[in-house]
Design an enzyme around this catalytic site. Structure first.
Site, PDB file in Angstrom:
ATOM      1  N   GLU A  17      53.438  97.139  72.526  1.00 12.46           N
ATOM      2  CA  GLU A  17      52.022  97.411  72.247  1.00 12.46           C
ATOM      3  C   GLU A  17      51.370  98.119  73.423  1.00 12.46           C
ATOM      4  OE1 GLU A  17      50.596  93.291  71.872  1.00 12.46           O
ATOM      5  OE2 GLU A  17      50.045  93.358  74.006  1.00 12.46           O
TER       6      GLU A  17
ATOM      7  N   HIS B 272      47.007  98.806  74.942  1.00 11.16           N
ATOM      8  CA  HIS B 272      45.587  98.525  74.785  1.00 11.16           C
ATOM      9  C   HIS B 272      44.875  98.933  76.059  1.00 11.16           C
ATOM     10  CE1 HIS B 272      47.219  95.109  76.908  1.00 11.16           C
ATOM     11  NE2 HIS B 272      47.872  94.709  75.833  1.00 11.16           N
TER      12      HIS B 272
ATOM     13  N   HIS C 149      47.029  93.937  82.037  1.00  8.05           N
ATOM     14  CA  HIS C 149      47.683  92.650  82.256  1.00  8.05           C
ATOM     15  C   HIS C 149      48.106  92.578  83.718  1.00  8.05           C
ATOM     16  CE1 HIS C 149      48.006  91.656  78.068  1.00  8.05           C
ATOM     17  NE2 HIS C 149      48.921  92.541  77.767  1.00  8.05           N
TER      18      HIS C 149
ATOM     19  N   HIS D 205      53.950  98.505  76.647  1.00  8.43           N
ATOM     20  CA  HIS D 205      54.652  97.436  77.369  1.00  8.43           C
ATOM     21  C   HIS D 205      55.368  96.506  76.408  1.00  8.43           C
ATOM     22  CE1 HIS D 205      50.492  96.157  76.689  1.00  8.43           C
ATOM     23  NE2 HIS D 205      50.924  94.896  76.644  1.00  8.43           N
TER      24      HIS D 205
ATOM     25  N   CYS E   1      50.050  85.371  82.823  1.00  5.38           N
ATOM     26  CA  CYS E   1      49.430  86.654  82.482  1.00  5.38           C
ATOM     27  C   CYS E   1      47.917  86.494  82.540  1.00  5.38           C
ATOM     28  CB  CYS E   1      49.869  87.103  81.088  1.00  5.38           C
ATOM     29  SG  CYS E   1      49.107  88.661  80.586  1.00  5.38           S
TER      30      CYS E   1
HETATM   31 MN    MN Z   1      49.637  93.303  75.851  1.00  7.06          MN
END
Ligand code: MN
Length: 144
Positions: A58, A60, A64, A98, A112
């Site tokens: 994914e 975004h 992270h 990632h 995370c």
């Molecule tokens: Mn993610």
């Protein structure tokens, strides 16, 4: 307030949840939210991927900040596949593709840190996959 550590990467009264993001492809992951508070603009979670498992591929806008706490594996970040080992730090920049994968013999556990308010993950389109697969090591690595 203290939340005691139990064992095996479990903490008292912190529920172990299934990792689910609609429609994404992943395998054998659990999620625990360690820190979450109205006065905090971020969340700290602990994820654990079983041996041979992987997170969804994914991207975004939100970033992270990851610290590996247990085991080892590999991560795709952008268009690079990197080995990850216990206590390594992994930065996932905005909009970078990632995916984390555990090795076959040990679980991969990691902290995370994310923004509390964050955009929804985007999954790769066929076109995105074609572009990612231009990179041979990425083509060999990704699971979708
Ligand atoms: Mn993610």
């Amino acid at each position: 307030m203290r939340v005691p550590y139990l064992k095996n990467f479990r903490w008292k009264d912190i529920p172990v949840k299934e990792y689910k993001t609609e429609g994404t492809h992943f395998r054998d992951i659990t999620r625990q939210i360690l820190f979450e508070d109205p006065n905090l603009t971020c969340q700290l979670r602990y994820f654990e991927i079983e041996p041979g498992g992987y997170s969804s591929l994914e991207r975004h806008q939100h970033i992270h900040s990851v610290m590996i706490l247990r085991g080892k594996g590999h991560a795709l970040v952008g268009t690079r596949v990197v080995p990850v080992d216990t206590f390594d730090l992994v930065h996932v920049p905005p909009n970078a593709w990632h995916q984390f994968q555990a090795t076959e013999d040990v679980p991969l556990g990691f902290l995370c840190l994310v923004n509390r308010d964050r955009d929804r993950p985007m999954l790769p389109t066929e076109r995105n996959l074609q572009e990612l697969r231009q990179h041979p090591e990425v083509a060999e690595f990704i699971k979708v």
